[in-house]
Design an enzyme around this catalytic site. Structure first.
Site, PDB file in Angstrom:
ATOM      1  CB  SER A  26     -12.083  -0.248   8.389  1.00  0.00           C
ATOM      2  OG  SER A  26     -11.118  -0.279   7.320  1.00  0.00           O
ATOM      3  CB  ALA A  27     -13.711   0.097   3.280  1.00  0.00           C
ATOM      4  CG  ASP A  28      -8.922  -1.650   5.911  1.00  0.00           C
ATOM      5  OD1 ASP A  28      -9.142  -0.900   4.765  1.00  0.00           O
ATOM      6  OD2 ASP A  28      -7.867  -1.601   6.371  1.00  0.00           O
ATOM      7  CE  LYS A  74      -3.281   1.652  10.778  1.00  0.00           C
ATOM      8  NZ  LYS A  74      -3.781   0.668   9.793  1.00  0.00           N
ATOM      9  CB  VAL A 111      -5.618  -2.342   4.214  1.00  0.00           C
ATOM     10  CG1 VAL A 111      -5.907  -3.729   3.975  1.00  0.00           C
ATOM     11  CG2 VAL A 111      -4.481  -1.849   5.275  1.00  0.00           C
ATOM     12  CG  ASP A 133     -15.978   4.850  11.858  1.00  0.00           C
ATOM     13  OD1 ASP A 133     -15.453   4.290  10.714  1.00  0.00           O
ATOM     14  OD2 ASP A 133     -15.327   5.687  12.311  1.00  0.00           O
ATOM     15  CE  LYS A 147      -7.019   6.296   5.298  1.00  0.00           C
ATOM     16  NZ  LYS A 147      -7.092   6.372   6.576  1.00  0.00           N
ATOM     17  CD  GLU A 171      -1.159   0.663   3.508  1.00  0.00           C
ATOM     18  OE1 GLU A 171      -1.565   1.756   3.594  1.00  0.00           O
ATOM     19  OE2 GLU A 171      -1.520  -0.114   4.672  1.00  0.00           O
TER      20      GLU A 171
END
Length: 317
Positions: free
Chosen positions: A148-150, A167, A114, A146, A94, A33
């Site tokens: 993450s799209a990951d 994280k 990611v 919320d 981003k 990435e």
């Protein structure tokens, strides 16, 4: 005789000759990435680390393919000039997976997360991806939604992702539960515990353990042959205990950082880069040191897995 998965439908991208040749020949390639370079590390330090990450992949016998969007063009593999730009240009956006098509259409420049790196890697025929820490379910997601799209991309993209867990600022059990619900297998590399990025142990177990790059590659290979679903594989490698950030310091920084974010009104995709920035500012260099070490270790391991995976054919024995 080995068999390799050819690239999918032609990806409108600039692929470096080195990466293109490796893909055609069926050699190991590792996607990297670019968000960590543009938004995760300090200026100057990021360019040095960019070189070291790619060198770590090469040392394992694989070819690095750092991914980014430059002036509306997807790039799979970056030359020195492109890396310089990603590491120095303050206007680099981003880009998560939802943003890539917009950036391409509007001729913008952005670093891939990611989610977008994994998606573009798969489109280019790259089967292994190395990163630092995954995104996941954020604390308080029951109220904010919320997530993450990951996670969604990992659930629909058959790429093996080497990481240091999620994280540590996130809701770790919520993230693991979501990965389970989405049928994404999580493997611990030489560990039974799920790492927490800066921490070697997030406090939670992993459902599966592998002790070699070959075992990890065999999992991805078997899943590809079975074709029961389109999910990827998470391979979580912890920092050694003596190289993790001191847990007491870590917990204090998380508490302070979350309070700062609330005071500043930071939300969405700006949360992680701002928290990382606060960690780097307040840890006396410890978080930056750990971040670089885990990324380099993951790049090396990903290279080893990519080489093993490239050489596999038929059913695992």
């Amino acid at each position: 005789m080995t068999t390799t998965a050819p690239p999918l439908l032609p990806l409108p991208a600039r692929v470096t000759p080195e990466v293109a040749e490796a893909l055609v020949e069926g050699r190991g390639v590792v996607a990297l990435e670019s968000t960590i370079l543009a938004h995760g590390l300090p200026r100057g330090e990021n360019r040095r680390v960019a070189h070291e990450i790619e060198a770590a992949v090469r040392a394992s016998g694989a070819v690095p393919a750092t991914i980014a969007v430059l002036d509306g063009q997807v790039h799979v593999g970056l030359d020195d000039d492109a890396l310089d730009r990603v590491c120095s240009d303050d206007e680099v956006l981003k880009l998560s997976v939802r943003d890539v098509g917009v950036a391409v259409a509007l001729g913008r420049t952005g670093a891939t997360t990611v989610a977008s790196t994994a998606a573009l890697a798969h489109r280019a025929g790259v089967r292994v991806f190395a990163t630092g820490g995954l995104g996941g379910v954020h604390r308080g997601a029951a109220q904010t939604f919320d997530v993450s799209a990951d996670l969604g991309v990992l659930a629909s993209t058959p790429v093996l992702t080497v990481c240091a867990g999620v994280k540590s600022i996130l809701d770790v059990p919520g993230t693991l539960e979501t990965l389970e619900t989405m049928s994404v297998p999580v493997l611990g590399y030489r560990t039974d515990r799920f790492p927490g990025f800066y921490l070697s142990d997030s406090g939670y177990a992993v459902p599966w353990r592998v002790d070699s790059a070959r075992e990890a590659a065999a999992v991805a290979h078997a899943r590809s042959l079975l074709a029961t679903d389109s999910a990827g594989v998470v391979l979580a490698q912890p920092l050694p205990l003596d190289r993790q950030v001191d847990p007491a310091l870590h917990d204090r920084l998380v508490t302070e950082g979350l309070a700062t974010l609330e005071a500043e009104g930071v939300t969405g995709k700006d949360v992680t880069p701002r928290l990382l920035e606060l960690f780097h500012e307040r840890s006396g260099g410890e978080s930056l040191r750990a971040n670089v070490e885990l990324v380099l270790a993951n790049a090396r391991l990903a290279g080893e897995v990519a080489v093993e995976l490239a050489g596999m054919s038929g059913w695992p024995s």
